[in-house]
Design a protein around this motif. Structure first.
Motif, PDB file in Angstrom:
ATOM      1  N   VAL A   1       0.864  -1.180   0.000  1.00 54.38           N
ATOM      2  CA  VAL A   1       0.000   0.000   0.000  1.00 54.38           C
ATOM      3  C   VAL A   1       0.899   1.228   0.000  1.00 54.38           C
ATOM      4  O   VAL A   1       1.898   1.280   0.729  1.00 54.38           O
ATOM      5  N   LEU A   2       0.554   2.226  -0.836  1.00 54.17           N
ATOM      6  CA  LEU A   2       1.359   3.441  -0.879  1.00 54.17           C
ATOM      7  C   LEU A   2       1.438   4.071   0.513  1.00 54.17           C
ATOM      8  O   LEU A   2       0.464   4.038   1.277  1.00 54.17           O
ATOM      9  N   PRO A   3       2.588   4.661   0.864  1.00 50.85           N
ATOM     10  CA  PRO A   3       2.774   5.200   2.213  1.00 50.85           C
ATOM     11  C   PRO A   3       1.677   6.144   2.671  1.00 50.85           C
ATOM     12  O   PRO A   3       1.230   6.085   3.821  1.00 50.85           O
ATOM     13  N   GLU A   4       1.214   7.025   1.793  1.00 54.05           N
ATOM     14  CA  GLU A   4       0.221   8.019   2.199  1.00 54.05           C
ATOM     15  C   GLU A   4      -1.163   7.421   2.418  1.00 54.05           C
ATOM     16  O   GLU A   4      -2.070   8.092   2.938  1.00 54.05           O
ATOM     17  N   TYR A   5      -1.352   6.155   2.039  1.00 51.96           N
ATOM     18  CA  TYR A   5      -2.646   5.490   2.230  1.00 51.96           C
ATOM     19  C   TYR A   5      -2.600   4.433   3.328  1.00 51.96           C
ATOM     20  O   TYR A   5      -3.610   3.771   3.579  1.00 51.96           O
ATOM     21  N   ARG A   6      -1.454   4.275   3.971  1.00 50.38           N
ATOM     22  CA  ARG A   6      -1.373   3.310   5.059  1.00 50.38           C
ATOM     23  C   ARG A   6      -2.094   3.850   6.292  1.00 50.38           C
ATOM     24  O   ARG A   6      -2.256   5.047   6.462  1.00 50.38           O
ATOM     25  N   SER A   7      -2.555   2.934   7.121  1.00 47.99           N
ATOM     26  CA  SER A   7      -3.328   3.279   8.329  1.00 47.99           C
ATOM     27  C   SER A   7      -4.688   3.877   7.981  1.00 47.99           C
ATOM     28  O   SER A   7      -5.294   4.578   8.798  1.00 47.99           O
ATOM     29  N   HIS A   8      -5.170   3.613   6.775  1.00 53.56           N
ATOM     30  CA  HIS A   8      -6.512   4.034   6.366  1.00 53.56           C
ATOM     31  C   HIS A   8      -7.399   2.844   6.019  1.00 53.56           C
ATOM     32  O   HIS A   8      -8.427   3.013   5.364  1.00 53.56           O
ATOM     33  N   GLY A   9      -6.998   1.635   6.403  1.00 60.14           N
ATOM     34  CA  GLY A   9      -7.829   0.462   6.186  1.00 60.14           C
ATOM     35  C   GLY A   9      -7.742  -0.155   4.812  1.00 60.14           C
ATOM     36  O   GLY A   9      -8.519  -1.061   4.491  1.00 60.14           O
TER      37      GLY A   9
END
Length: 302
Positions: free
Chosen positions: A93-101
């Motif tokens: 998952v791209l870094p800026e989209y991690r921790s978004h489910g």
């Protein structure tokens, strides 16, 4: 804004569109030829019973999950059909989209594909010192880890699979039709908290030492479990530790290897993962359960 609102997940099969998945892999694994699954292999997987699930934010690919059909070879006398499983090979998952489910949604989509195919087990591996992966795999998805493998990918640093000279992995079994998994995914039963585990007289096998500058170092010895449950603590952010203190990271690698070897040899398996803030610090723990009747229900022959 919640990034999940605009994200869709779909399988990719066309050769040209699979090139985007190669580029996604490079954002985490780098450009080494050993590091990424190439387009031609993704094409073969996607069109031969496997899947290349890809998450899109609009037209932008922001995550992928690659899996294929395999068999469990531990019992060679059983027919292959009885040992079918989905091997989940890679998720990025791209870094800026991690921790978004996004990773969670990719795994749920993989589960749906496996259920449609009549397969109950999905397997994969992960680095035991990555707490975010443990939280997703075990706490949120309800997977279990019955085995710890030393240097699963060898010790050659090429390809990004070896860290500080080792490639130890926890072996994940995700029994996707089991009630336990359904409860985790639907939230129909709240998982146990750290406080509840402690109330059950669950020992922290390796309570770390805290230095004067606030750094956790591995415990010199292990405490024996007092019940059918045990806790193993790991650093909450090993990646940052490894960047700043290679010697400490190596010490934690040796320590966690010894801890898992010790407890699993006694008949325990990983069944949960908890993160907690207490004593003024963040902590992360694997929960291990004795391999008794509570685990046998995961292994039902077809």
């Amino acid at each position: 804004m919640d990034k999940n609102n605009s994200i869709i997940i779909r399988p990719l099969r066309a050769f040209d569109e699979l090139r985007a998945v190669v580029e996604l892999q490079k954002t985490y694994w780098g450009h080494d030829l050993e590091s990424v699954i190439p387009t031609h292999m993704l094409f073969s997987i996607a069109n031969s019973g496997g899947h290349v699930l890809t998450a899109f934010d609009g037209d932008k690919p922001i995550g992928c999950l690659v899996g294929f059909l395999g068999t469990n070879t531990t019992d060679p006398d059983r027919p292959a059909m009885a040992n079918l499983q989905v091997v989940s090979k890679r998720m990025v998952v791209l870094p800026e989209y991690r921790s978004h489910g996004v990773g969670y949604r990719l795994k749920v989509a993989q589960r749906e594909l496996a259920i449609q195919a009549g397969i109950r087990l999905v397997v994969w591996t992960f680095d035991p010192l990555l707490s975010s992966n443990a939280h997703l795999n075990i706490r949120k998805l309800g997977a279990v880890c019955p085995r710890y493998v030393i240097d699963y990918y060898g010790t050659n640093p090429d390809g990004g699979l070896v860290s500080h000279g080792t490639s130890d992995r926890l072996m994940v079994e995700w029994w996707i039709t089991h009630r336990r998994v359904d409860e985790r995914l639907t939230g129909s039963r709240s998982p146990l908290t750290f406080a509840k585990y402690r109330e059950a007289d669950t020992i922290i096998m390796n309570p770390p030492n805290l230095t004067d500058d606030g750094v956790f170092t591995p415990a010199p010895t292990f405490l024996p479990p007092k019940s059918s449950l045990a806790l193993i603590e790991i650093p909450t952010n090993f990646t940052i530790m490894a960047e700043n203190n290679a010697a400490l990271a190596k010490a934690w690698r040796r320590h966690i290897r010894e801890a898992f070897q010790s407890i699993i040899s006694q008949g325990y398996i990983v069944t949960d993962f908890v993160r907690e803030h207490y004593d003024g610090h963040h902590h992360a723990f694997y929960v291990l359960s004795y391999n008794g009747p509570q685990f046998e229900s995961f292994r039902v022959d077809p």
